[in-house]
Design a protein around this motif. Structure first.
Motif, PDB file in Angstrom:
ATOM      1  N   ASP A  99      15.631 -47.466 -25.890  1.00 35.51           N
ATOM      2  CA  ASP A  99      14.848 -48.185 -26.898  1.00 35.51           C
ATOM      3  C   ASP A  99      13.913 -47.256 -27.668  1.00 35.51           C
ATOM      4  N   SER A 100      13.801 -46.001 -27.254  1.00 39.64           N
ATOM      5  CA  SER A 100      12.943 -45.065 -27.987  1.00 39.64           C
ATOM      6  C   SER A 100      13.476 -44.766 -29.385  1.00 39.64           C
TER       7      SER A 100
ATOM      8  N   LEU B 253      11.700 -44.347 -33.638  1.00 43.43           N
ATOM      9  CA  LEU B 253      12.020 -43.307 -34.621  1.00 43.43           C
ATOM     10  C   LEU B 253      12.513 -43.898 -35.936  1.00 43.43           C
ATOM     11  N   HIS B 254      13.387 -44.873 -35.853  1.00 41.83           N
ATOM     12  CA  HIS B 254      13.898 -45.506 -37.077  1.00 41.83           C
ATOM     13  C   HIS B 254      12.803 -46.280 -37.808  1.00 41.83           C
TER      14      HIS B 254
ATOM     15  N   MET C 258      19.304 -53.453 -40.691  1.00 41.98           N
ATOM     16  CA  MET C 258      18.989 -52.370 -41.593  1.00 41.98           C
ATOM     17  C   MET C 258      20.110 -51.331 -41.636  1.00 41.98           C
ATOM     18  N   GLY C 259      21.127 -51.517 -40.827  1.00 38.63           N
ATOM     19  CA  GLY C 259      22.268 -50.624 -40.870  1.00 38.63           C
ATOM     20  C   GLY C 259      22.141 -49.352 -40.050  1.00 38.63           C
ATOM     21  N   HIS C 260      21.124 -49.274 -39.192  1.00 39.88           N
ATOM     22  CA  HIS C 260      20.964 -48.080 -38.366  1.00 39.88           C
ATOM     23  C   HIS C 260      22.024 -48.040 -37.279  1.00 39.88           C
ATOM     24  N   ARG C 261      22.468 -46.842 -36.981  1.00 40.91           N
ATOM     25  CA  ARG C 261      23.389 -46.641 -35.862  1.00 40.91           C
ATOM     26  C   ARG C 261      22.645 -45.865 -34.792  1.00 40.91           C
ATOM     27  N   PHE C 262      22.672 -46.397 -33.609  1.00 38.12           N
ATOM     28  CA  PHE C 262      21.984 -45.769 -32.490  1.00 38.12           C
ATOM     29  C   PHE C 262      22.969 -44.921 -31.702  1.00 38.12           C
TER      30      PHE C 262
END
Length: 53
Positions: free
Chosen positions: A10-11, A15-16, A1-5
């Protein structure tokens, strides 16, 4: 999905998922978990944990 952490926790996944799916995000979580989440925009407080069968 393209999220950057930004952490190694793992929390961030919760949120995402919540941003994208709201409370329906629970269907994407597996295993044991518990979390508390305050949604300021909706003025809703969630306190959730999975059940172990």
């Amino acid at each position: 999905m393209g999220h950057r952490f930004s952490t190694h926790s793992d929390s961030e996944i919760v949120l995402h998922l919540y941003e994208k799916f709201s409370i329906e995000c629970l269907q994407y979580l597996r295993g044991e978990f518990a979390f508390i989440l305050w949604d300021e925009a909706r003025q809703v407080f969630y306190c959730l944990r999975s059940l172990r069968y």
